[in-house]
Design a protein around this motif. Sequence first.
Motif, PDB file in Angstrom:
ATOM      1  N   MET A   1       0.911  -1.333  -0.100  1.00 37.50           N
ATOM      2  CA  MET A   1      -0.064  -0.041   0.043  1.00 37.50           C
ATOM      3  C   MET A   1       0.750   1.389   0.082  1.00 37.50           C
ATOM      4  O   MET A   1       2.012   1.357   0.808  1.00 37.50           O
ATOM      5  N   ASP A   2       0.677   2.210  -0.919  1.00 38.66           N
ATOM      6  CA  ASP A   2       1.187   3.315  -1.170  1.00 38.66           C
ATOM      7  C   ASP A   2       0.880   4.373   0.222  1.00 38.66           C
ATOM      8  O   ASP A   2      -0.099   4.294   0.674  1.00 38.66           O
ATOM      9  N   ASP A   3       1.622   5.526   0.167  1.00 38.96           N
ATOM     10  CA  ASP A   3       1.379   6.480   1.033  1.00 38.96           C
ATOM     11  C   ASP A   3      -0.155   7.043   0.945  1.00 38.96           C
ATOM     12  O   ASP A   3      -0.835   7.226   1.970  1.00 38.96           O
ATOM     13  N   LYS A   4      -0.301   7.349  -0.061  1.00 40.05           N
ATOM     14  CA  LYS A   4      -1.818   7.995  -0.575  1.00 40.05           C
ATOM     15  C   LYS A   4      -2.980   7.102  -0.014  1.00 40.05           C
ATOM     16  O   LYS A   4      -3.877   7.392   0.776  1.00 40.05           O
ATOM     17  N   GLU A   5      -2.742   5.726  -0.309  1.00 39.25           N
ATOM     18  CA  GLU A   5      -3.619   4.813  -0.051  1.00 39.25           C
ATOM     19  C   GLU A   5      -3.677   4.439   1.683  1.00 39.25           C
ATOM     20  O   GLU A   5      -4.953   4.279   2.012  1.00 39.25           O
ATOM     21  N   ARG A   6      -2.892   4.512   2.277  1.00 40.20           N
ATOM     22  CA  ARG A   6      -2.779   4.510   3.423  1.00 40.20           C
ATOM     23  C   ARG A   6      -3.380   5.470   4.196  1.00 40.20           C
ATOM     24  O   ARG A   6      -3.873   5.530   5.240  1.00 40.20           O
ATOM     25  N   LEU A   7      -3.019   6.781   3.812  1.00 43.54           N
ATOM     26  CA  LEU A   7      -3.553   7.939   4.270  1.00 43.54           C
ATOM     27  C   LEU A   7      -5.519   7.733   3.954  1.00 43.54           C
ATOM     28  O   LEU A   7      -6.097   7.926   5.081  1.00 43.54           O
ATOM     29  N   GLU A   8      -5.756   7.425   2.968  1.00 53.37           N
ATOM     30  CA  GLU A   8      -7.080   7.212   2.757  1.00 53.37           C
ATOM     31  C   GLU A   8      -7.883   6.101   3.576  1.00 53.37           C
ATOM     32  O   GLU A   8      -8.765   6.426   3.974  1.00 53.37           O
ATOM     33  N   GLU A   9      -7.016   5.229   3.949  1.00 51.33           N
ATOM     34  CA  GLU A   9      -7.638   4.298   4.762  1.00 51.33           C
ATOM     35  C   GLU A   9      -7.795   4.741   6.304  1.00 51.33           C
ATOM     36  O   GLU A   9      -8.600   4.437   6.722  1.00 51.33           O
ATOM     37  N   ILE A  10      -6.606   5.427   6.606  1.00 49.64           N
ATOM     38  CA  ILE A  10      -6.655   5.959   7.846  1.00 49.64           C
ATOM     39  C   ILE A  10      -8.245   7.164   8.070  1.00 49.64           C
ATOM     40  O   ILE A  10      -8.945   7.018   9.111  1.00 49.64           O
ATOM     41  N   GLU A  11      -8.199   7.915   7.013  1.00 53.12           N
ATOM     42  CA  GLU A  11      -9.167   8.714   7.174  1.00 53.12           C
ATOM     43  C   GLU A  11     -10.671   7.916   7.116  1.00 53.12           C
ATOM     44  O   GLU A  11     -11.475   8.477   7.704  1.00 53.12           O
ATOM     45  N   LYS A  12     -10.795   7.033   6.368  1.00 55.52           N
ATOM     46  CA  LYS A  12     -11.853   6.228   6.165  1.00 55.52           C
ATOM     47  C   LYS A  12     -12.252   5.594   7.516  1.00 55.52           C
ATOM     48  O   LYS A  12     -13.243   5.586   8.287  1.00 55.52           O
ATOM     49  N   ASP A  13     -11.105   4.784   8.229  1.00 55.86           N
ATOM     50  CA  ASP A  13     -11.211   4.214   9.808  1.00 55.86           C
ATOM     51  C   ASP A  13     -11.754   5.558  10.613  1.00 55.86           C
ATOM     52  O   ASP A  13     -12.684   5.186  11.508  1.00 55.86           O
ATOM     53  N   ILE A  14     -11.075   6.609  10.625  1.00 49.52           N
ATOM     54  CA  ILE A  14     -11.533   7.585  11.520  1.00 49.52           C
ATOM     55  C   ILE A  14     -12.865   8.196  11.219  1.00 49.52           C
ATOM     56  O   ILE A  14     -13.824   8.392  12.257  1.00 49.52           O
ATOM     57  N   PHE A  15     -13.046   8.664  10.235  1.00 49.26           N
ATOM     58  CA  PHE A  15     -14.272   9.516   9.868  1.00 49.26           C
ATOM     59  C   PHE A  15     -15.427   8.679   9.361  1.00 49.26           C
ATOM     60  O   PHE A  15     -16.381   9.191   9.480  1.00 49.26           O
ATOM     61  N   ILE A  16     -15.381   7.379   8.804  1.00 48.20           N
ATOM     62  CA  ILE A  16     -16.467   6.639   8.603  1.00 48.20           C
ATOM     63  C   ILE A  16     -16.638   5.399   9.404  1.00 48.20           C
ATOM     64  O   ILE A  16     -17.913   5.425   9.968  1.00 48.20           O
ATOM     65  N   ASN A  17     -15.985   4.689   9.595  1.00 42.77           N
ATOM     66  CA  ASN A  17     -16.218   3.496  10.302  1.00 42.77           C
ATOM     67  C   ASN A  17     -16.229   3.753  11.859  1.00 42.77           C
ATOM     68  O   ASN A  17     -16.981   2.928  12.655  1.00 42.77           O
ATOM     69  N   ARG A  18     -15.460   4.586  12.523  1.00 43.01           N
ATOM     70  CA  ARG A  18     -15.415   4.763  13.669  1.00 43.01           C
ATOM     71  C   ARG A  18     -16.081   6.192  14.150  1.00 43.01           C
ATOM     72  O   ARG A  18     -15.861   6.734  15.349  1.00 43.01           O
ATOM     73  N   LYS A  19     -16.651   6.701  13.300  1.00 38.99           N
ATOM     74  CA  LYS A  19     -17.412   8.075  13.739  1.00 38.99           C
ATOM     75  C   LYS A  19     -16.597   9.089  14.493  1.00 38.99           C
ATOM     76  O   LYS A  19     -16.941   9.617  15.597  1.00 38.99           O
ATOM     77  N   SER A  20     -15.269   9.128  13.910  1.00 36.93           N
ATOM     78  CA  SER A  20     -14.240  10.299  14.460  1.00 36.93           C
ATOM     79  C   SER A  20     -13.741   9.825  15.980  1.00 36.93           C
ATOM     80  O   SER A  20     -13.533  10.965  16.787  1.00 36.93           O
ATOM     81  N   ASP A  21     -13.737   8.740  16.558  1.00 42.04           N
ATOM     82  CA  ASP A  21     -13.512   8.282  17.695  1.00 42.04           C
ATOM     83  C   ASP A  21     -11.814   8.171  17.457  1.00 42.04           C
ATOM     84  O   ASP A  21     -11.650   6.985  17.177  1.00 42.04           O
ATOM     85  N   MET A  22     -11.115   9.027  17.862  1.00 41.30           N
ATOM     86  CA  MET A  22      -9.740   8.945  17.644  1.00 41.30           C
ATOM     87  C   MET A  22      -9.003   8.223  18.653  1.00 41.30           C
ATOM     88  O   MET A  22      -7.777   7.863  18.517  1.00 41.30           O
ATOM     89  N   THR A  23      -9.727   7.766  19.618  1.00 42.04           N
ATOM     90  CA  THR A  23      -9.325   6.857  20.603  1.00 42.04           C
ATOM     91  C   THR A  23      -8.905   5.584  19.986  1.00 42.04           C
ATOM     92  O   THR A  23      -7.993   4.886  20.722  1.00 42.04           O
ATOM     93  N   LYS A  24      -9.572   5.343  19.090  1.00 41.18           N
ATOM     94  CA  LYS A  24      -9.280   3.841  18.577  1.00 41.18           C
ATOM     95  C   LYS A  24      -8.290   4.017  17.121  1.00 41.18           C
ATOM     96  O   LYS A  24      -8.129   2.890  16.570  1.00 41.18           O
TER      97      LYS A  24
END
Length: 102
Positions: free
Chosen positions: A1-24
């Motif tokens: 996975m390249d840097d762009k894809e990794r950043l997109e994954e992190i954004e998806k995890d934070i803002f979609i899957n976890r509803k902005s729960d940064m503790t996770k």
Amino acid sequence: MDDKERLEEIEKDIFINRKSDMTKLLHGDALWLIQQANRVEKLEKENAVISIQLRTAEIKSIEYKQALEFYANRTEWIEGDIYLDAGEKARQSLRGDSHDSV
């Protein structure tokens, strides 16, 4: 996975899957984001240095052009200004102190 894809994954995890729960946010992802921020800071500093170097080269190029235009101008030869100058404009341009004199 390249840097762009990794950043997109992190954004998806934070803002979609976890509803902005940064503790996770995964520890590895947090470290990677910090590394990226440090990398950006380093590149911005390098860019600033390169910008200064570029501007210096641009100014030098203008000085050389002005000196060449002086020597290429037929009027300077006919009126004798080049003989009076005796190459001083060229020497000033090469030294870098021709800002006002060329």
